[in-house]
Design an enzyme around this catalytic site. Structure first.
Site, PDB file in Angstrom:
ATOM      1  N   SER A 159       0.871  -1.183   0.000  1.00 15.07           N
ATOM      2  CA  SER A 159       0.000   0.000   0.000  1.00 15.07           C
ATOM      3  C   SER A 159       0.902   1.226   0.000  1.00 15.07           C
ATOM      4  CB  SER A 159      -0.945  -0.014   1.207  1.00 15.07           C
ATOM      5  OG  SER A 159      -0.224  -0.187   2.400  1.00 15.07           O
ATOM      6  N   PHE A 184      13.805  14.189   9.980  1.00  7.00           N
ATOM      7  CA  PHE A 184      12.420  13.799  10.247  1.00  7.00           C
ATOM      8  C   PHE A 184      12.400  12.686  11.310  1.00  7.00           C
ATOM      9  CE2 PHE A 184       8.379  11.870   8.317  1.00  7.00           C
ATOM     10  CZ  PHE A 184       7.569  12.740   9.059  1.00  7.00           C
TER      11      PHE A 184
END
Ligand code: FAD
Length: 287
Positions: free
Chosen positions: A10, A214
């Site tokens: 996905s 991040f």
């Protein structure tokens, strides 16, 4: 590898800010669609800042593709009534899957989180709200290295359990680089009696400095060996892309060998690196 042994995949996208970014996103969606992901998710900007853009992107995916979209939704800066209205708008747009998150504090990652006085306080409350409205598949976030605000593993796993008890049927993890950490996390989850699929979130390291920055914000550790590996990579786009693809291929192959059946890719709205990485899982665009 035979077609039937391919794991599920996905993809995550973020809603575009400009027309140019929108065109780039749609080129990526068109390039990745032939891989037949089980779903594609679209993030929700901090503090609900992308409410309309997330909705518009997801609604366009429903209208113009055969892909099954999942809309991310957070609790931050909104009343329950406002969040419920977003959920109902998704139902009306034909969206059947929501990724339910608390969201980061309105003042940014690392600042103190205070629930909106009239809102859903935590992701488990949002999951319960979505389940009460009904008709949605619900995924939630999970943290192989523990959410920075969970003081202990018991707190972390109890929270995941609450989300499952409230109606979540899948957890998608924060990205990570050390597969042992994912495996230990999975053992803790299973030992607590939580049996829903825990899908590793895979980030292609398209820009090591950006991804490491991040990671620091989200509490994901960056192994020294990985820092050293990317320090040796040249400056050209080709060399950086090759390094990102090579690491991604190694990571998914290792996780696959450990029994992972579903991979969720943080695409950063780019098709190129992910397309190369999923080839290691037996996927080819011409399939
Ligand atoms: P929760 O499950 O609510 O947990 C957050 C913390 O609060 C945990 O430490 C938990 O132990 C603690 N907690 C839970 N309940 C309570 C309680 N009752 N009292 C006190 N403490 C409690 N952010 C966005 O803004 N938009 C996105 O689209 C987005 N997509 C994401 C997708 C994935 C797959 C992941 C893993 C994260 C995503 N995030 C997104 C980031 C996410 O919003 C942050 O990580 C946020 O800090 C936590 O969200 P959560 O849903 O895991 O929160």
């Amino acid at each position: 590898m035979t077609a039937s042994s391919k794991p599920t995949i996905s993809f995550e996208f973020f809603p575009p800010k400009t027309e140019k970014m929108e065109a780039a996103l749609w080129r990526s969606i068109e390039a990745l669609a032939p891989l037949e992901p089980s779903f594609v998710s679209v993030t929700y900007g901090a503090g609900g800042s992308t409410r309309e853009r997330t909705h518009d992107t997801v609604a366009r995916i429903v209208r113009e593709t055969k892909l099954a979209p999942a809309a991310h939704l957070t609790c931050v800066s909104a009343t329950r009534e406002e969040v419920d209205a977003v959920i109902r708008a998704y139902a009306e747009a034909g969206v059947g899957h929501i990724v339910a998150l608390r969201g980061d504090p309105a003042d940014g990652v690392g600042s103190a989180y205070a629930p909106h006085p009239g809102g859903y306080a935590y992701a488990s409350d949002l999951v319960a709200g979505i389940a009460a409205i009904g008709g949605f598949e619900i995924s939630v976030g999970a943290y192989p290295e523990r959410h920075p605000e969970s003081a202990t593993w018991d707190v972390e796993i109890d929270n995941l359990k609450r989300k499952v008890d409230a109606g979540a049927s899948r957890a998608i993890t924060q990205f990570f680089f050390d597969d042992d950490l994912f495996e230990s996390f999975l053992e803790r989850v299973r030992a607590a009696g939580v049996s829903i699929p825990v899908v590793p979130g895979i980030i292609p390291v398209h820009n090591f400095t950006a991804v490491a920055g991040f990671a620091e914000k989200t509490g994901a550790s960056v192994p020294k060996a990985l820092t050293e590996r990317f320090a040796r990579v040249g400056e050209s786009v080709e060399e950086r892309n090759r390094a990102a693809i090579d690491f991604g291929i190694e990571q998914v192959a290792d996780l696959r060998a450990r029994g992972v059946e579903h991979f969720h890719f943080y695409t950063m709205n780019r098709a190129d690196l992910v397309t190369d990485i999923v080839q290691a899982l037996g996927y080819h665009c011409e399939d």
